[in-house]
Scaffold this active site. Structure first.
Site, PDB file in Angstrom:
ATOM      1  N   ASP A 194      45.255  33.716  49.410  1.00  0.00           N
ATOM      2  CA  ASP A 194      45.477  32.823  50.410  1.00  0.00           C
ATOM      3  C   ASP A 194      46.755  32.387  50.209  1.00  0.00           C
ATOM      4  O   ASP A 194      46.987  31.460  49.374  1.00  0.00           O
ATOM      5  CB  ASP A 194      44.459  31.928  50.537  1.00  0.00           C
ATOM      6  CG  ASP A 194      44.893  30.859  51.864  1.00  0.00           C
ATOM      7  OD1 ASP A 194      45.969  30.766  52.187  1.00  0.00           O
ATOM      8  OD2 ASP A 194      44.117  30.149  52.512  1.00  0.00           O
TER       9      ASP A 194
ATOM     10  N   ARG B 242      39.276  14.706  54.313  1.00  0.00           N
ATOM     11  CA  ARG B 242      38.869  15.856  53.742  1.00  0.00           C
ATOM     12  C   ARG B 242      37.907  15.602  52.854  1.00  0.00           C
ATOM     13  O   ARG B 242      38.026  15.062  51.284  1.00  0.00           O
ATOM     14  CB  ARG B 242      40.273  16.402  52.758  1.00  0.00           C
ATOM     15  CG  ARG B 242      40.961  17.155  53.629  1.00  0.00           C
ATOM     16  CD  ARG B 242      40.479  18.275  54.493  1.00  0.00           C
ATOM     17  NE  ARG B 242      41.260  19.244  55.117  1.00  0.00           N
ATOM     18  CZ  ARG B 242      41.028  19.897  56.212  1.00  0.00           C
ATOM     19  NH1 ARG B 242      39.882  19.710  56.779  1.00  0.00           N
ATOM     20  NH2 ARG B 242      41.771  20.900  56.917  1.00  0.00           N
TER      21      ARG B 242
ATOM     22  N   LYS C 252      52.879  26.780  57.414  1.00  0.00           N
ATOM     23  CA  LYS C 252      53.271  26.127  56.087  1.00  0.00           C
ATOM     24  C   LYS C 252      54.614  26.658  55.294  1.00  0.00           C
ATOM     25  O   LYS C 252      55.808  26.133  56.028  1.00  0.00           O
ATOM     26  CB  LYS C 252      51.995  26.214  55.094  1.00  0.00           C
ATOM     27  CG  LYS C 252      51.109  25.165  55.550  1.00  0.00           C
ATOM     28  CD  LYS C 252      50.120  25.892  56.761  1.00  0.00           C
ATOM     29  CE  LYS C 252      48.631  25.171  56.956  1.00  0.00           C
ATOM     30  NZ  LYS C 252      47.854  25.886  57.813  1.00  0.00           N
TER      31      LYS C 252
END
Ligand SMILES: Cc1ncc(COP(=O)(O)O)c(C=O)c1O
EC number: 4.1.99.2
Length: 456
Positions: free
Chosen positions: A214, A381, A257
């Site tokens: 990723d 989170r 990002k």
């Protein structure tokens, strides 16, 4: 220079303002105490996410004007393809509208129902697609990653013993692939060392297991390798990124990002058959293999942004601006996940709200309180993001229960970081006022996006 000044000057500005506290309280309640459901015009400093919130450069905006909006064979696709090939070193690239589009394709093509996917901690959308396609996810990140207080480098590393144990117990043919995230978002933006990537490659190659990265924050990961890992001090970020990917079979990428854009993503691989299948499948979900859900101008901006992200001055400022906020909070005694990671400062809600149990959703409540007290938007989170175990229906209970203060790239200044820190330090002084929550609406999947809550 501990905290370098912005390596850019500001050409276009967007006004922000703060609504009064009583209005913020009302807005937060109307949003069901979920910061995702706030209207952005009611937010003063928006640290909800670093995803798609980047400020683009003059060169990227100029590139947008060069968009070739042909349905097929856009020149911007070929530019993006050549850029990714050069910088990442993979043979094939399939554009997608964002990272989860690439995750969808890879999970459908590379997982057979009943197989395992192992990774260095889960990510929400990534695990969703893996499980939807019949895989069981196994977390093989090193134990250190689960301890918020441990200040050691490379907490994103895979534990090779856990990987070996999984291979011994389940058999290599039952492992669809290893999903290695650089950096690990939910561990606090923690990087993976080059040594670990090499070792994972060696072990998986010996058993014929594929490794897909990723790649979402690969440039941030590369900065840490340059800063902390012996032998990389004099290497360029570009060289480090290239070496990182030489240990992978492919990657999924959220361009929102480290490609410094507002939308976009892609899937890469070296395998010709997988590429051929991905080209067939992408037309079902995203569009032609030469645009994958993106406008030509978006692909152009992504190609330019990825190259800009590799500039040392950019990435050094990026990492150190985040660190500045973390250092300020820590100096005031506010509990944070250590060390500070690449894209965000994570508040440790277990220590911030020791009077609340995890089932009272301390991080969710803390994020709501931060907005009411400071006008700053953050996100949970912790237990809410982790969701429920698909077999038992019980909450996953992650050790890390955090609030993420995510810094958009090239958007805010150190003065904004001061405002954020001062507000949170004030809130920490009367933390006992933060109350527990319960669901009034719990979505079946990826519940953190749209769930609603009330105070217990
Ligand atoms: C580590 C990681 N992987 C994947 C994704 C998914 O990317 P996208 O939001 O572009 O679909 C994200 C997004 O937040 C992420 O942080």
């Amino acid at each position: 220079m501990i905290y370098p000044a912005e390596p850019f000057r500001i050409k276009s500005v967007e006004t922000v303002s703060m609504i009064p506290r009583d209005e913020r309280l009302k807005k937060m309640e109307e949003a069901g105490l979920n910061t995702f459901l706030l209207n952005s015009k009611d937010v003063y400093i928006d640290l909800l996410t670093d995803s798609g919130t980047n400020a683009m450069s003059d060169k990227q905006w100029a590139g947008m004007m060069m968009g070739d909006e042909a349905y097929a064979g856009s020149v911007n696709f070929y530019h993006l393809e050549a850029t990714v090939r050069e910088l990442f070193g993979f043979k094939h690239i399939v554009p997608t509208h964002q990272g989860r589009g690439a995750e969808n394709l890879l999970s459908q093509l590379a997982i057979k129902p009943g197989q395992y996917v192992a990774g260095n901690m889960y990510f929400t959308t990534t695990r969703y697609h893996q499980e939807k396609n019949g895989a069981s996810f196994v977390d093989i990140v090193c134990d250190e990653a689960h301890d918020a207080t441990l200040n050691v480098p490379f907490k994103g590393n895979i534990d090779l013993n856990k990987l070996q144990k999984l291979i011994d117990e389940k058999g290599a043919k039952n492992i669809a692939y290893i999903c290695l995230a650089v950096t690990v978002n939910l561990a606090g933006g923690q990087p993976v060392s080059m040594e670990n990537m090499r070792a994972v490659r060696e072990l998986t190659s010996a058993h014929g297991i594929k490794v897909y990265y990723d790649a979402t924050r690969c440039v941030e990961n590369a900065y840490y390798i340059k800063e902390l890992e012996k032998g990389f001090e004099n290497k360029s970020i570009k060289e480090i990124v290239h070496e990182m990917f030489s240990y992978a079979d492919g990657c999924t990428m959220s361009g929102k990002k480290d490609c410094l854009v507002n939308i976009g993503g892609f899937l890469c691989m070296n395998d010709d058959d997988l590429f051929s299948q991905a080209r067939e499948l992408v037309v079902v979900y995203e569009g032609m293999p030469s645009y994958g859900g993106l406008a030509g101008r978006d692909m152009e901006a992504m190609a330019i942004g990825l190259r800009e992200a590799m500039q040392f001055e950019y990435i050094e400022h990026r990492i150190k601006q985040v660190r500045y906020l973390g250092d300020k909070l820590k100096a005031a005694g506010v509990p944070i996940v250590e060390p500070v990671g690449g894209h965000a400062v994570f508040l440790d809600a277990r220590r911030f709200c020791p009077h609340l149990s995890q089932e009272e959703f301390p991080a969710q409540s803390l994020a709501a309180s931060i907005y009411v007290e400071t006008g700053v938007r953050s996100m949970e989170r912790g237990i809410i993001s982790a969701g429920r175990n698909k077999e038992t229906g019980e909450h996953h209970k992650p050790k890390l229960e955090t609030v993420r203060l995510t810094i958009p790239r090239r958007v805010y200044t150190y003065a904004h970081m001061d405002v954020v820190a001062d507000g949170i330090i004030q809130l920490y002084k009367h933390k006992e006022d933060i109350r527990g929550l319960r669901f009034t609406y719990e979505p079946k999947q990826l519940r953190f996006f749209t769930a609603r809550f009330e105070y217990i």
